[in-house]
Design a protein around this motif. Structure first.
Motif, PDB file in Angstrom:
ATOM      1  N   TYR A   1     -57.098 -61.808-121.599  1.00  0.00           N
ATOM      2  CA  TYR A   1     -56.956 -62.253-120.211  1.00  0.00           C
ATOM      3  C   TYR A   1     -57.566 -63.638-120.032  1.00  0.00           C
ATOM      4  CZ  TYR A   1     -57.600 -62.295-115.123  1.00  0.00           C
ATOM      5  OH  TYR A   1     -57.591 -62.649-113.795  1.00  0.00           O
ATOM      6  N   SER A   2     -58.691 -63.890-120.690  1.00  0.00           N
ATOM      7  CA  SER A   2     -59.345 -65.208-120.614  1.00  0.00           C
ATOM      8  C   SER A   2     -58.406 -66.289-121.129  1.00  0.00           C
ATOM      9  CB  SER A   2     -60.643 -65.212-121.432  1.00  0.00           C
ATOM     10  OG  SER A   2     -61.443 -64.097-121.169  1.00  0.00           O
ATOM     11  N   TYR A   3     -57.832 -66.042-122.302  1.00  0.00           N
ATOM     12  CA  TYR A   3     -56.915 -67.020-122.891  1.00  0.00           C
ATOM     13  C   TYR A   3     -55.667 -67.204-122.022  1.00  0.00           C
ATOM     14  CZ  TYR A   3     -59.581 -67.244-127.249  1.00  0.00           C
ATOM     15  OH  TYR A   3     -60.557 -67.455-128.184  1.00  0.00           O
ATOM     16  N   ASN A   4     -55.154 -66.119-121.475  1.00  0.00           N
ATOM     17  CA  ASN A   4     -53.945 -66.222-120.653  1.00  0.00           C
ATOM     18  C   ASN A   4     -54.189 -67.039-119.392  1.00  0.00           C
ATOM     19  OD1 ASN A   4     -52.380 -64.773-122.433  1.00  0.00           O
ATOM     20  ND2 ASN A   4     -52.596 -62.830-121.365  1.00  0.00           N
ATOM     21  N   ILE A   5     -55.399 -66.944-118.829  1.00  0.00           N
ATOM     22  CA  ILE A   5     -55.746 -67.768-117.659  1.00  0.00           C
ATOM     23  C   ILE A   5     -55.615 -69.242-118.012  1.00  0.00           C
ATOM     24  CG2 ILE A   5     -57.662 -68.526-116.182  1.00  0.00           C
ATOM     25  CD1 ILE A   5     -58.722 -65.645-116.291  1.00  0.00           C
ATOM     26  N   LEU A   6     -56.190 -69.613-119.150  1.00  0.00           N
ATOM     27  CA  LEU A   6     -56.194 -71.013-119.555  1.00  0.00           C
ATOM     28  C   LEU A   6     -54.800 -71.490-119.945  1.00  0.00           C
ATOM     29  CD1 LEU A   6     -58.094 -73.358-119.833  1.00  0.00           C
ATOM     30  CD2 LEU A   6     -58.681 -72.599-122.129  1.00  0.00           C
ATOM     31  N   ILE A   7     -54.060 -70.662-120.644  1.00  0.00           N
ATOM     32  CA  ILE A   7     -52.694 -71.033-121.050  1.00  0.00           C
ATOM     33  C   ILE A   7     -51.815 -71.241-119.822  1.00  0.00           C
ATOM     34  CG2 ILE A   7     -50.613 -70.147-122.189  1.00  0.00           C
ATOM     35  CD1 ILE A   7     -52.533 -68.792-124.217  1.00  0.00           C
ATOM     36  N   ASP A   8     -51.963 -70.371-118.829  1.00  0.00           N
ATOM     37  CA  ASP A   8     -51.189 -70.515-117.590  1.00  0.00           C
ATOM     38  C   ASP A   8     -51.517 -71.838-116.903  1.00  0.00           C
ATOM     39  OD1 ASP A   8     -49.463 -69.493-115.422  1.00  0.00           O
ATOM     40  OD2 ASP A   8     -51.319 -69.400-114.293  1.00  0.00           O
ATOM     41  N   GLY A   9     -52.809 -72.182-116.839  1.00  0.00           N
ATOM     42  CA  GLY A   9     -53.208 -73.445-116.220  1.00  0.00           C
ATOM     43  C   GLY A   9     -52.672 -74.650-116.966  1.00  0.00           C
ATOM     44  N   LEU A  10     -52.731 -74.617-118.290  1.00  0.00           N
ATOM     45  CA  LEU A  10     -52.236 -75.729-119.102  1.00  0.00           C
ATOM     46  C   LEU A  10     -50.729 -75.911-118.908  1.00  0.00           C
ATOM     47  CD1 LEU A  10     -54.268 -75.013-122.356  1.00  0.00           C
ATOM     48  CD2 LEU A  10     -54.545 -77.012-120.888  1.00  0.00           C
ATOM     49  N   CYS A  11     -50.015 -74.799-118.831  1.00  0.00           N
ATOM     50  CA  CYS A  11     -48.564 -74.886-118.620  1.00  0.00           C
ATOM     51  C   CYS A  11     -48.246 -75.481-117.254  1.00  0.00           C
ATOM     52  CB  CYS A  11     -47.920 -73.510-118.762  1.00  0.00           C
ATOM     53  SG  CYS A  11     -47.835 -72.900-120.463  1.00  0.00           S
ATOM     54  N   LYS A  12     -48.999 -75.069-116.233  1.00  0.00           N
ATOM     55  CA  LYS A  12     -48.753 -75.595-114.882  1.00  0.00           C
ATOM     56  C   LYS A  12     -49.086 -77.075-114.787  1.00  0.00           C
ATOM     57  CE  LYS A  12     -49.224 -71.255-112.378  1.00  0.00           C
ATOM     58  NZ  LYS A  12     -50.070 -70.401-111.520  1.00  0.00           N
ATOM     59  N   GLU A  13     -50.020 -77.549-115.634  1.00  0.00           N
ATOM     60  CA  GLU A  13     -50.364 -78.973-115.664  1.00  0.00           C
ATOM     61  C   GLU A  13     -49.481 -79.748-116.634  1.00  0.00           C
ATOM     62  OE1 GLU A  13     -52.665 -80.671-113.869  1.00  0.00           O
ATOM     63  OE2 GLU A  13     -53.096 -78.876-112.691  1.00  0.00           O
ATOM     64  N   SER A  14     -48.434 -79.088-117.150  1.00  0.00           N
ATOM     65  CA  SER A  14     -47.485 -79.702-118.095  1.00  0.00           C
ATOM     66  C   SER A  14     -48.143 -80.084-119.415  1.00  0.00           C
ATOM     67  CB  SER A  14     -46.806 -80.937-117.474  1.00  0.00           C
ATOM     68  OG  SER A  14     -46.132 -80.585-116.293  1.00  0.00           O
ATOM     69  N   MET A  15     -49.263 -79.468-119.733  1.00  0.00           N
ATOM     70  CA  MET A  15     -49.956 -79.727-121.002  1.00  0.00           C
ATOM     71  C   MET A  15     -49.490 -78.663-122.008  1.00  0.00           C
ATOM     72  SD  MET A  15     -53.665 -80.459-119.240  1.00  0.00           S
ATOM     73  CE  MET A  15     -54.548 -80.863-120.735  1.00  0.00           C
ATOM     74  N   LEU A  16     -48.192 -78.740-122.339  1.00  0.00           N
ATOM     75  CA  LEU A  16     -47.575 -77.677-123.121  1.00  0.00           C
ATOM     76  C   LEU A  16     -48.088 -77.639-124.554  1.00  0.00           C
ATOM     77  CD1 LEU A  16     -43.922 -78.036-121.770  1.00  0.00           C
ATOM     78  CD2 LEU A  16     -45.677 -76.431-121.052  1.00  0.00           C
TER      79      LEU A  16
END
Length: 875
Positions: free
Chosen positions: A360-375
């Motif tokens: 869940y911790s990693y998914n929070i960060l991955i979701d944020g990175l995707c929303k910031e276009s930091m794919l």
């Protein structure tokens, strides 16, 4: 008898029953108890493993047991066991056998309660109704537990009036409600937002029934009053708790803080939190770990990063920042505020401190990175997960796929899908819907249909999101009739109606998906955009007949469509209908109508409409005034338009870019260039140095013959690295060349443009080269000609408008060859195209350039990549 051995061998039950029956003495009490224990054990084993055929056999054998008392007792054990394990159909079948075979001896109320509870868990209200009616017919009196079950069920389904009737009817059945009865009804009212009715139940609990409320009832009411912003009433309830001898505990305060935070009233929640921290002498409970987490989550959700940061610092000092949940809340808060670097630092700190991040911790960060276009960073985070021994799940991959699809990178998203499957991570319907939506958006309807087929083959039941995505895709691709047909069939076939997209779809896995408000919104929007208003109205009426009530979006869709197609009277009729139906217009609604009036030049009507807005407490925004400015400019009322722009800026409202454009154009049109330039400078303070503003004022200056001013603007644009695609620099250079003393100035300007890395139309060089040669600047003409050839090889966006322009572009070769072929400066260039093509030193250049012109000045050499076939994996 070895019962354990019999259980293990039961899938072949005949020998077990033969031994069991032959070894049992029904007349002996101990033997009967042993027999019933065996029935309990075997029933539990079968129900646990859901062995339905064997349960049916056991049911049959129990019915044949003698004496009847053992048969009845055994059957009751089987019914309770199958109900306990939610095998409701089997339990009801066995219950009907019990009622049929032992009519004179009805079961006790506890068995009914067991079955009703199972029916409620299985969400089968018709079974609950059957059991309750059978209970009454059999003369079995419901007990308090029965009523609590029924009241809870009615509350869950929103039937509060019926729940209250049943509650009030308990005493008529000589059954007294207990504290759970009151708690269930109070919770039902509070969940429905009816806290006053819940409070009335609390009052009756004490005054009518003499039952003392517990903390659960009080806490439920306190939470709901806080959620509705009724803080004084909540405080009074807390005081009543103390009067009843119930000290508010930490759950009471945590509940209040949580509800206040979720309602957005974080400051009020923080006051309660601070009271808990500092007023222990007044009997308030101290904050616990949950209190800190709830308050931290409130700060994060409320967009208060500074306060959250301070709280985290305090939690670290007091030892309350040690749990994974606390770190995940703070991680989510950082991501919400866009602090991706700090979030990654926190994750690394968690690892170093020995607190292993969860998936869940990693998914929070991955979701944020995707929303910031930091794919790419999101992909790296997945690699970090796997290196830490955490396997990405469906949420991880679905988040990545959504990130890539939102940027139109469908092929990359498909690669992630393949990777997902290769790691045995099964996509879910959410994953597929993301891909489906992206494919329709990209216009890749064939691949979208293939994905639908694959989803169906792999057993993914299409949900409403799938159906609406397909309908939206069809509407986007202009297949409105097919979309209409699918919606029509959905009322009958549910999601199986998607088979109209492809015959292989919808054969199975059909769900009861009926069109909803979103479905009709999509279709009506598409019909209005296509100008098919009669059909849109029919769908609107159809929607109403299906008890689907229109919202503001649908009304706005009609208004926008009518305005776009010039049907202003119809748009205002819809606007009036909205008011009649009690649907309030938004600022967007009014802005669409204002724009429609503006196109007709109806300035007075716009002012009237804006007055109506204010009367309805819908206040004009910057866009409303900007549309008015544009309309005033179009009707020649420049002074009034300029006054509105000035007033908007004074009020802190930024006029739209189009408003500035309209005003600048209008002022230039009446040759008030000074005022136009002042507005231009104001627009720069609002929007920065944008090409659209510079090009607008530049082109207007050029058209008015203000060559020097236009050149100054162009030089400023070049210094600021502003693109010049919209600049009419051709006219400027031609005008400069017309002035005899400015030929070298034109040459210098072109060289400046090239030195700063600009790529522009090579045709610009021709008048400068001609003038340089005529004025005797042969060396400069040679150099500029070479630059022109170089520019021609890189220019990508030439626009050839007929043979005359092509001839003009090629005529410079005539001059170039002449310059290089004749030793004297005064030699006349050949006047014929054919003579150039026949010369060895000119024909190669001419043919190469001619090919480039035909191909679009270099576009022909651009490689065209074959579209990758998106072969979606077998899941």
């Amino acid at each position: 008898m070895n019962t354990a051995k019999s259980i293990h061998t039961f899938p072949s039950p005949w020998s077990f029953f033969k031994d069991l029956i032959s070894s049992s003495s029904s007349t002996t009490i101990t033997a009967t108890a042993s027999f019933l224990q065996s029935i309990t054990a075997i029933s539990t084993h079968l129900a646990t493993n859901r062995l339905l055929p064997e349960i049916s056999q056991l049911h049959h054998h129990i019915l044949n047991l003698t004496p009847s008392s053992i048969s009845q007792s055994s059957l009751i054990i089987l019914i309770r066991t199958t109900a306990k394990f939610d095998l409701l159909d089997s339990a009801l079948s066995q219950f009907r056998s019990l009622r049929s075979q032992f009519q004179s001896n009805p079961p006790k109320v506890q068995l009914y309660n067991n079955l009703i509870e199972a029916a409620l868990r299985s969400d089968q209200p018709e079974a609950v109704e059957f059991l309750y009616e059978d209970m009454i017919v059999s003369g079995v009196t419901p007990d308090t537990y029965t009523f609590n079950l029924m009241i809870g069920s009615l509350c869950e389904s929103g039937q509060l009036e019926d729940a209250r009737k049943m509650f009030d009817g308990m005493t008529m059945k000589s059954v007294m409600p207990n504290k759970f009865s009151f708690g269930i009804l109070v919770r039902g009212y509070c969940r429905a937002g009816m806290c006053l009715e819940g409070l009335e139940v609390l009052n009756r609990m004490k005054t009518v029934y003499g039952c003392k409320p517990n903390r659960v009832v009080y806490n439920t009411l306190v939470s709901e009053f806080c959620r509705q912003g009724k803080f004084e009433e909540a405080e009074k309830l807390v005081d009543r708790m103390r009067e009843d001898g119930l000290s508010p505990n930490v759950v009471t305060f945590n509940s209040r803080i949580s509800v206040l935070c979720k309602a957005g009233n974080v400051s009020e929640a923080f006051k309660i939190f601070m009271d808990m921290k500092g007023k222990s002498s007044e009997g308030l409970p101290r904050p616990n770990g949950i209190t800190y987490d709830v308050m931290l989550d409130g700060f994060c959700m409320g967009g208060m990063p500074v306060e959250a940061d301070n709280l985290v610092g305090f939690m670290k000092k007091t030892g309350n920042f040690t749990k994974l949940q606390s770190h995940n809340i703070w991680l989510s808060g950082m991501v919400r505020c866009g602090k991706m670097f700090e979030a990654q630092v926190l994750l690394n700190e968690m690892v170093r401190s020995g607190l292993k991040p969860s998936i869940y911790s990693y998914n929070i960060l991955i979701d944020g990175l995707c929303k910031e276009s930091m794919l790419s960073d999101a992909r790296s985070m997945v690699n970090l997960m796997t290196s830490g021994g955490i396997v990405p799940d469906t949420v991880t991959y679905s988040t990545l796929i959504h990130g890539y699809c939102s940027k139109g990178k469908v092929i990359e998203a498909n690669h992630i899908l393949h990777e997902m499957v290769s790691y045995d991570c099964v996509p879910n319907i959410f994953t597929c819907n993301i891909l489906l939506q992206s494919l329709w958006k990209e216009g890749r309807s064939f691949e979208a249909e293939r994905l639908l087929q694959k989803m169906n083959e792999k057993g993914y039941g299409f949900d409403m999101v799938t159906c609406n995505t397909v309908i939206h895709g069809l509407c986007r691709n202009g297949e409105l009739d097919k979309a209409i047909e699918i919606i029509k069939e959905m009322w009958i076939l549910g999601s199986k109606a998607l088979g109209l997209v492809d015959n292989s779809i919808g054969a199975y896995n059909s769900k009861r998906c009926v069109p909803d408000l979103i479905t009709y919104s999509i279709l009506i929007d598409a019909l209005c955009k296509a100008g098919r208003f009669d059909e849109a109205k029919q769908k609107f009426l159809e929607m109403m007949s299906k008890n689907i009530h229109p919202d503001l979006v649908i009304y706005d869709t009609f208004i926008s469509g009518f305005v776009k197609h010039g049907k202003l009277a119809s748009a205002f009729k819809v606007h009036r209908d909205m008011a009649d139906k009690g649907c309030s217009s938004s600022t967007r609604t009014y802005n669409v109508l204002i724009r429609g009036l503006g196109k007709r030049g109806k300035i007075n009507e716009i002012h009237d409409l804006m007055t109506e807005m204010r009367e309805n407490k819908v206040y004009p925004d910057a866009l409303s005034h900007s549309i008015l400015v544009e309309s005033l400019c179009e009707t020649g009322k420049f002074s009034e338009a300029a006054s509105i722009v000035e007033k908007m800026i004074q009020d802190g409202k930024r006029p739209s870019l189009s408003a500035f454009q309209s005003l600048i154009k209008a002022l230039c049109k009446v040759s008030d260039l000074k005022a136009a330039y002042e507005i231009f400078e104001i627009s720069l303070t609002c929007y920065g140095h944008k090409e659209i503003l510079y090009s607008l004022i530049f082109n207007e200056m050029c058209s008015c013959g203000k060559t020097r001013e236009a050149k100054s603007l162009l030089m400023i644009a070049l210094e600021r690295k502003i693109t010049i695609q919209r600049f009419n620099y051709k006219k400027l250079i031609k005008d400069i060349c017309k002035e005899e003393e400015n030929v070298l100035e034109a040459d210098k300007l072109i060289n400046t443009m090239m030195n700063k890395g600009y790529v522009f139309d090579p045709a610009v060089f021709i008048p400068v080269i001609d003038n340089l040669k005529q004025k005797g600047y042969t060396q400069e003409a040679h150099k500029l000609t070479d630059n022109m050839i170089q520019m021609g090889s890189t220019y990508k966006e030439v626009n050839i408008e007929g043979a005359n322009e092509m001839a003009a572009k090629l005529s410079f070769l005539n001059r170039k060859v002449a310059v290089r072929s004749h030793s004297t400066e005064n030699a006349s260039p050949p006047s014929d195209w054919s003579s150039i093509l026949q010369r060895d030193d000119g024909s190669g250049i001419a043919m190469r350039l001619l090919k480039k012109v035909k191909k679009g000045w270099g576009q022909g050499s651009t490689p065209r990549f074959k579209t990758e076939i998106n072969d979606f994996n077998d899941f």
